[in-house]
Design a protein around this motif. Structure first.
Motif, mmCIF file in Angstrom:
data_model
loop_
_atom_site.group_PDB
_atom_site.id
_atom_site.type_symbol
_atom_site.label_atom_id
_atom_site.label_comp_id
_atom_site.label_asym_id
_atom_site.label_seq_id
_atom_site.Cartn_x
_atom_site.Cartn_y
_atom_site.Cartn_z
ATOM 1 N N LEU A 6 -52.614 -21.852 86.662
ATOM 2 C CA LEU A 6 -51.617 -22.810 86.211
ATOM 3 C C LEU A 6 -50.442 -22.952 87.168
ATOM 4 O O LEU A 6 -49.694 -23.914 87.075
ATOM 5 N N PHE A 7 -50.252 -21.989 88.079
ATOM 6 C CA PHE A 7 -49.080 -22.007 88.955
ATOM 7 C C PHE A 7 -49.498 -22.143 90.413
ATOM 8 O O PHE A 7 -50.459 -21.532 90.866
ATOM 9 N N GLU A 8 -48.728 -22.939 91.141
ATOM 10 C CA GLU A 8 -48.985 -23.116 92.571
ATOM 11 C C GLU A 8 -47.679 -22.966 93.339
ATOM 12 O O GLU A 8 -46.679 -23.626 93.021
ATOM 13 N N PHE A 9 -47.666 -22.072 94.327
ATOM 14 C CA PHE A 9 -46.492 -21.903 95.177
ATOM 15 C C PHE A 9 -46.319 -23.112 96.078
ATOM 16 O O PHE A 9 -47.296 -23.742 96.507
ATOM 17 N N GLU A 56 -37.008 -24.737 95.753
ATOM 18 C CA GLU A 56 -38.178 -24.679 94.879
ATOM 19 C C GLU A 56 -39.151 -23.612 95.372
ATOM 20 O O GLU A 56 -39.447 -23.517 96.562
ATOM 21 N N VAL A 57 -39.654 -22.813 94.432
ATOM 22 C CA VAL A 57 -40.665 -21.793 94.747
ATOM 23 C C VAL A 57 -42.059 -22.313 94.451
ATOM 24 O O VAL A 57 -43.007 -22.040 95.183
ATOM 25 N N GLY A 58 -42.194 -23.068 93.377
ATOM 26 C CA GLY A 58 -43.502 -23.609 93.002
ATOM 27 C C GLY A 58 -43.433 -24.314 91.669
ATOM 28 O O GLY A 58 -42.366 -24.405 91.044
ATOM 29 N N LYS A 59 -44.597 -24.806 91.211
ATOM 30 C CA LYS A 59 -44.665 -25.550 89.955
ATOM 31 C C LYS A 59 -45.879 -25.106 89.148
ATOM 32 O O LYS A 59 -46.879 -24.648 89.690
ATOM 33 N N PHE A 60 -45.755 -25.286 87.838
ATOM 34 C CA PHE A 60 -46.903 -25.103 86.962
ATOM 35 C C PHE A 60 -47.630 -26.435 86.824
ATOM 36 O O PHE A 60 -47.019 -27.502 86.918
ATOM 37 N N ASP A 61 -48.929 -26.343 86.616
ATOM 38 C CA ASP A 61 -49.753 -27.539 86.469
ATOM 39 C C ASP A 61 -49.477 -28.165 85.109
ATOM 40 O O ASP A 61 -50.125 -27.850 84.112
ATOM 41 N N LEU A 92 -40.296 -23.659 89.184
ATOM 42 C CA LEU A 92 -39.708 -22.346 89.435
ATOM 43 C C LEU A 92 -38.837 -22.442 90.686
ATOM 44 O O LEU A 92 -39.309 -22.844 91.749
ATOM 45 N N HIS A 93 -37.547 -22.104 90.537
ATOM 46 C CA HIS A 93 -36.591 -22.153 91.640
ATOM 47 C C HIS A 93 -36.154 -20.738 92.005
ATOM 48 O O HIS A 93 -36.096 -19.853 91.145
ATOM 49 N N GLU A 94 -35.798 -20.540 93.271
ATOM 50 C CA GLU A 94 -35.070 -19.338 93.656
ATOM 51 C C GLU A 94 -33.613 -19.729 93.862
ATOM 52 O O GLU A 94 -33.312 -20.669 94.604
ATOM 53 N N VAL A 95 -32.712 -19.022 93.194
ATOM 54 C CA VAL A 95 -31.280 -19.323 93.227
ATOM 55 C C VAL A 95 -30.534 -18.072 93.659
ATOM 56 O O VAL A 95 -30.970 -16.950 93.384
ATOM 57 N N THR A 96 -29.403 -18.248 94.357
ATOM 58 C CA THR A 96 -28.563 -17.123 94.775
ATOM 59 C C THR A 96 -27.231 -17.206 94.043
ATOM 60 O O THR A 96 -26.547 -18.228 94.105
ATOM 61 N N ASP A 97 -26.858 -16.130 93.320
ATOM 62 C CA ASP A 97 -25.612 -16.168 92.545
ATOM 63 C C ASP A 97 -24.401 -15.934 93.441
ATOM 64 O O ASP A 97 -24.517 -15.800 94.670
ATOM 65 N N ASP A 98 -23.204 -15.876 92.834
ATOM 66 C CA ASP A 98 -21.957 -15.781 93.603
ATOM 67 C C ASP A 98 -21.797 -14.452 94.320
ATOM 68 O O ASP A 98 -20.935 -14.321 95.201
ATOM 69 N N GLN A 99 -22.591 -13.456 93.955
ATOM 70 C CA GLN A 99 -22.552 -12.163 94.643
ATOM 71 C C GLN A 99 -23.654 -12.039 95.691
ATOM 72 O O GLN A 99 -23.859 -10.967 96.251
ATOM 73 N N VAL A 101 -26.841 -12.380 95.097
ATOM 74 C CA VAL A 101 -28.046 -11.798 94.508
ATOM 75 C C VAL A 101 -29.012 -12.926 94.116
ATOM 76 O O VAL A 101 -28.644 -13.828 93.357
ATOM 77 N N PRO A 102 -30.265 -12.876 94.605
ATOM 78 C CA PRO A 102 -31.225 -13.924 94.252
ATOM 79 C C PRO A 102 -31.842 -13.689 92.876
ATOM 80 O O PRO A 102 -31.977 -12.555 92.426
ATOM 81 N N PHE A 103 -32.195 -14.776 92.209
ATOM 82 C CA PHE A 103 -32.945 -14.698 90.963
ATOM 83 C C PHE A 103 -33.818 -15.938 90.858
ATOM 84 O O PHE A 103 -33.621 -16.923 91.581
ATOM 85 N N LEU A 104 -34.811 -15.890 89.979
ATOM 86 C CA LEU A 104 -35.690 -17.031 89.757
ATOM 87 C C LEU A 104 -35.251 -17.773 88.506
ATOM 88 O O LEU A 104 -34.805 -17.171 87.528
ATOM 89 N N LEU A 105 -35.364 -19.095 88.528
ATOM 90 C CA LEU A 105 -34.982 -19.952 87.406
ATOM 91 C C LEU A 105 -36.161 -20.858 87.079
ATOM 92 O O LEU A 105 -36.617 -21.632 87.927
ATOM 93 N N LEU A 106 -36.661 -20.758 85.840
ATOM 94 C CA LEU A 106 -37.791 -21.576 85.399
ATOM 95 C C LEU A 106 -37.267 -22.675 84.480
ATOM 96 O O LEU A 106 -36.718 -22.397 83.410
ATOM 97 N N THR A 107 -37.425 -23.925 84.895
ATOM 98 C CA THR A 107 -36.873 -25.068 84.163
ATOM 99 C C THR A 107 -37.975 -26.047 83.769
ATOM 100 O O THR A 107 -39.031 -26.106 84.402
ATOM 101 N N GLY A 108 -37.687 -26.834 82.757
ATOM 102 C CA GLY A 108 -38.626 -27.877 82.358
ATOM 103 C C GLY A 108 -38.776 -27.955 80.858
ATOM 104 O O GLY A 108 -38.175 -27.191 80.107
ATOM 105 N N PRO A 109 -39.618 -28.875 80.382
ATOM 106 C CA PRO A 109 -39.868 -29.009 78.945
ATOM 107 C C PRO A 109 -40.768 -27.891 78.436
ATOM 108 O O PRO A 109 -41.448 -27.220 79.210
#
Length: 322
Positions: A6-9, A56-61, A92-99, A101-109
């Motif tokens: 279901l996921f593709e980088f 962007e890191v990737g998307k789900f189908d 799926l996004h990779e985001v860097t916070d104010d310190q 530090v990277p984290f992943l963010l999964l967005t969508g319906p």
């Protein structure tokens, strides 16, 4: 599709480098569930992606996950042709916070199909990338006034991740969302889960209420999970409150409703404060009854005001973070 089916980088992503980054330990999930109360998740996503470095890191189908007949995407008909088909995506996004530090963010319906396969894909993705904790950021309509701080309750996959203060000491039977089911599956796989839920005034549930994402950001910082900027959210909040207060002042009925919600909110917080301090500690049954009574108001006596209140506020608290 990758081995997860279901996921593709994305083409530019090195999976090995991503997995080797020891700083990358958190996945934040803001998939919609039961609608986006107060547009909290959309506002939060826009704010994060517009104010912090990300890619962007990737998307789900999504084609395998969505029931198009029940949730039809938007499209524009222009004179003699169709255009601007709004393709739904779970990204799926990779985001860097104010310190830094990277984290992943999964967005969508919210996916409407193949929940178990989607959950298994996220579980496997977390294992491959070394994700240690998944954080769910959500909102719900509640009988709470806009004149008080947004209440945040928390849930977790195991004891010790949250304090007693953060819990709702009650048992409530609900219809599941995908994110609720995902929290269960990740917990069963011994992956840490932290959920934060913002209580949005029910009469503002269909409008943009920036206090929701602002409260979630503050809570994340307080819990030392992520350092996200507040940016212009405070200014937007002040403008929104000014518009709402203007509507309230012009309606005696609205003032009465707000005052009643304020009394209930203050009583609820006072009871929890007594429990926290150890003075006059009520029993667990009493606490649970208080919480259930607080939540039940949204479908009982306050329901008679909902439609009128929403109409009175319609269009008065719209804001945009970008």
């Amino acid at each position: 599709m990758s081995g997860y089916n279901l996921f593709e980088f994305a083409d530019h992503i090195s999976q090995s480098e991503l997995a080797a980054d020891e700083r990358l330990k958190t996945l934040v999930v803001t998939l919609n569930a039961f609608g986006d109360t107060g547009h909290t998740q959309r506002l939060l996503n826009n704010h994060i992606l517009n104010s912090l470095p990300n890619h962007e890191v990737g998307k789900f189908d999504f084609d395998q996950l969505h029931d198009y007949t029940d949730n039809r995407p938007g499209i524009v008909f222009e004179f003699d042709h169709f255009t601007d088909y709004q393709t739904p995506q779970i990204v799926l996004h990779e985001v860097t916070d104010d310190q830094g530090v990277p984290f992943l963010l999964l967005t969508g319906p919210e996916p409407s199909l193949r929940w178990e396969r989607m959950a298994s894909s996220i579980e496997a993705l977390n294992e491959q990338l070394g994700i240690e904790q998944t954080i769910f950021l959500q909102a719900m309509p509640a009988p709470t006034p806009h004149t008080r701080p947004v209440f945040i309750n928390a849930y977790a996959s195991r004891p010790g991740l949250i304090s007693d203060w953060d819990k709702l000491p009650a048992t409530i039977q609900l219809q599941s969302s995908f994110t609720a089911m995902l929290a269960v599956r990740l917990g069963e796989a011994s992956q840490d889960v932290l959920g934060l839920v913002a209580h949005i005034p029910h009469y503002l549930a269909d409008l943009e209420f920036v206090d929701g994402p602002l409260a979630l950001i503050k809570t994340l910082r307080k819990m030392e999970e992520l350092d996200l900027p507040e940016g212009e959210l405070h200014k937007i909040s002040e403008t929104t409150h000014a518009a709402i207060d203007s509507q309230v002042e012009s309606s005696e009925e609205l003032r009465e409703v707000i005052e009643q919600l304020e009394r209930r909110y203050d009583e609820f917080v006072a009871r929890r404060t007594l429990t926290e301090s150890g003075d006059e500690i009520p029993t667990a049954d009493q606490i649970g009854a208080e919480v259930e009574d607080f939540l039940r108001q949204i479908t009982e006596d306050e329901s008679s005001h909902n439609d009128a209140d929403s109409e009175d506020f319609e269009g008065k608290s719209d804001s945009d973070t970008g």
